[in-house]
Design a protein around this motif. Sequence first.
Motif, short mmCIF file in Angstrom:
data_model
loop_
_atom_site.label_atom_id
_atom_site.label_comp_id
_atom_site.label_asym_id
_atom_site.label_seq_id
_atom_site.Cartn_x
_atom_site.Cartn_y
_atom_site.Cartn_z
N LEU A 1 0.75 -0.95 -0.16
CA LEU A 1 0.00 -0.21 0.08
C LEU A 1 0.97 1.02 -0.13
CD1 LEU A 1 -2.94 1.44 -0.22
CD2 LEU A 1 -3.18 1.19 2.50
N ASP A 2 1.47 1.35 -1.12
CA ASP A 2 1.75 3.20 -1.50
C ASP A 2 1.28 4.31 -1.47
OD1 ASP A 2 4.41 4.54 -2.08
OD2 ASP A 2 3.58 4.49 -3.65
N ALA A 3 0.72 4.23 -0.39
CA ALA A 3 -1.08 5.14 -0.52
C ALA A 3 -0.81 6.39 -1.03
CB ALA A 3 -1.06 5.62 0.92
N PRO A 4 -2.04 6.95 -2.62
CA PRO A 4 -2.04 8.44 -2.50
C PRO A 4 -1.43 9.26 -1.39
CG PRO A 4 -3.77 6.77 -3.41
CD PRO A 4 -2.94 6.27 -2.07
N CYS A 5 -0.27 10.45 -1.89
CA CYS A 5 -0.24 11.59 -0.50
C CYS A 5 -0.36 12.52 -0.88
CB CYS A 5 0.49 10.70 0.00
SG CYS A 5 2.15 11.27 -0.91
N ILE B 1 -5.53 11.72 3.24
CA ILE B 1 -5.71 11.63 4.92
C ILE B 1 -7.27 10.56 4.62
CG2 ILE B 1 -5.44 11.12 6.99
CD1 ILE B 1 -3.63 13.55 6.91
N GLN B 2 -8.18 10.62 4.76
CA GLN B 2 -9.39 9.97 4.21
C GLN B 2 -9.39 8.98 3.95
OE1 GLN B 2 -11.63 10.29 6.86
NE2 GLN B 2 -10.08 11.68 7.64
N VAL B 3 -8.90 9.16 2.27
CA VAL B 3 -8.60 8.11 1.50
C VAL B 3 -7.63 6.78 1.72
CG1 VAL B 3 -7.50 7.78 -0.91
CG2 VAL B 3 -9.75 9.56 -0.73
N GLN B 4 -6.40 7.28 2.59
CA GLN B 4 -5.53 6.80 3.16
C GLN B 4 -5.76 6.28 3.94
OE1 GLN B 4 -2.35 9.76 4.46
NE2 GLN B 4 -1.96 9.98 2.43
N ALA C 1 -8.78 4.82 4.87
CA ALA C 1 -9.81 4.16 3.99
C ALA C 1 -9.39 2.58 3.74
CB ALA C 1 -10.85 4.79 2.58
N MET C 2 -8.11 3.36 2.77
CA MET C 2 -7.02 2.17 1.65
C MET C 2 -6.79 1.00 3.09
SD MET C 2 -5.41 4.34 -1.07
CE MET C 2 -5.33 2.78 -2.51
N LEU C 3 -6.15 1.35 4.22
CA LEU C 3 -5.82 1.00 5.51
C LEU C 3 -7.09 -0.16 5.65
CD1 LEU C 3 -3.42 3.50 7.58
CD2 LEU C 3 -3.35 0.95 6.01
N LYS C 4 -8.60 0.06 5.94
CA LYS C 4 -9.02 -0.09 6.17
C LYS C 4 -9.15 -1.78 4.88
CE LYS C 4 -12.44 2.27 7.37
NZ LYS C 4 -13.56 3.13 8.04
N ASN C 5 -8.93 -1.17 4.27
CA ASN C 5 -9.61 -2.03 3.07
C ASN C 5 -8.67 -3.48 2.87
OD1 ASN C 5 -11.55 -3.50 0.70
ND2 ASN C 5 -10.30 -2.26 -0.61
N GLU D 1 0.87 8.49 12.19
CA GLU D 1 -0.58 9.58 12.59
C GLU D 1 -1.49 7.85 12.01
OE1 GLU D 1 -2.09 10.27 15.44
OE2 GLU D 1 0.23 11.02 15.69
N ASN D 2 -1.31 7.60 10.94
CA ASN D 2 -1.84 6.83 9.93
C ASN D 2 -1.69 5.67 10.38
OD1 ASN D 2 -3.70 8.32 7.91
ND2 ASN D 2 -2.84 8.35 6.80
N VAL D 3 -0.30 4.62 10.87
CA VAL D 3 0.03 3.62 11.20
C VAL D 3 -0.42 3.88 12.61
CG1 VAL D 3 1.71 2.56 11.94
CG2 VAL D 3 1.98 3.47 10.36
#
Length: 451
Positions: free
Chosen positions: A335-339, A364-367, A369-373, A398-400
Amino acid sequence: MEVTIKITIQELIADILTDIEEFNLSAKNALERAFRNVVEEDRERYRGLVHSYIFEILKWRKRIDFALNSVLKGTKIEKLNPFLANLLRIAVYDIRFKGTPPAIATDSVIRVVKKRFNIKTAKFANAILRSVEEFNEENALKKLKEKDRIEYLSVKFSHPRWYVEYAMELLGYEGAIRLMMSNNRPQRYYVRVNPLKTDIDSLRDYLEEHDVRVARTPLDDVLKVLEYQKPLTRLKWYKEGYFVIQDLASAYVAHVLSPENGERILDMAAAPGSKTFHVAHLMENTGEIIAIDYSRDRLEKMREKMALLGVKNVKLIHADGQIFKWKHEFDKIVLDAPCSSSGTYRQFPDVKWSFDEEKIAKVIQVQKAMLKNAYKNLRKGGEMTYSTCSIRIDEDEENVKYALNKVGFELVPYEFTWGERGFTEIGDKVFRAFTHLHDCNSFFIAKLRKS
């Protein structure tokens, strides 16, 4: 019958800068679009020059605009016709950064203003550029420093104000200055060997035989380019897929993931494909990699690159990483997230001006959501690398912590062999690279496991 319309270099550059601004294009995509219908001879001849102008003007745009806004009366550069504004930026860059004689820089732009606008606008533009020629930037910056130190740094180093404030809070005054100075230096290139076609020693020999001086890096399949005579993309081995150009920190992601032959892997935001193909190479074309991306165009480009690199274990799917669900669970996920891309200013200066706090909050909200998925798609005990090319704690640590406390992941105690550790209470368990410390993109990596 073929009709050829001749335009000047200044017109072409201004058109590209305007497209970037008006259509929210990346500089790379705008350049590709502009040169799509240019004959090959002219493409080879002018692309390098135009590319240099575009990237340097975008790099120094805030400082260029500071000079223009200091001499404009009753308006701002941002309020002018975008094409006219970009013509003025070209002239200011020529005069103040390239050292072009003012008369030559002004005349070449005024000719275009006359052609595309009228005599009145040309006189206006000429007066502005005459004033810029006489403008004392040193004194103006000194006054700004006394009035607003943050804005002074923002102008001097041509970075967004929010970035200056954030970098100072993150790294301190000296660290922030060093980071911004490093962001403004020429891009550093790294090349990664394609093990399906050659090995690192043979690649090093080939490059040095073709006047490319390289050095080893912390990664055994990546070389640092120190000097080169002609663009790497013109070398035969690049065109035949023997190596790829990939940033050092970006190339670390696949190594941290540690894929094994035969595994089922998901790449949740795959394009442009560097990490996907790296994982495929490490797996020696075994197993299965499902690579999804939101952009059909970028996936098609990945398909072309796959054929060139000899990658055969990747399946490309057009999908949204926030909601994608596959028929099987995966052994590992990338997961190389959009940022905010706030770690890539040296490589992509256009992104400096693409994000503000509101847009970053949405990313950040997209990130999240991608972590949950990602958790839903990963088998129990499966592992994932979460990475961004951002310097921001809210996109990284913070996302981690969100993934640990709200989603159900656990941190894998990975022994990072280079780079820095991060921030907050989990900082000693994550990876960070910074442009001024490691001569690559500023980057973040964490390794997670589904418990």
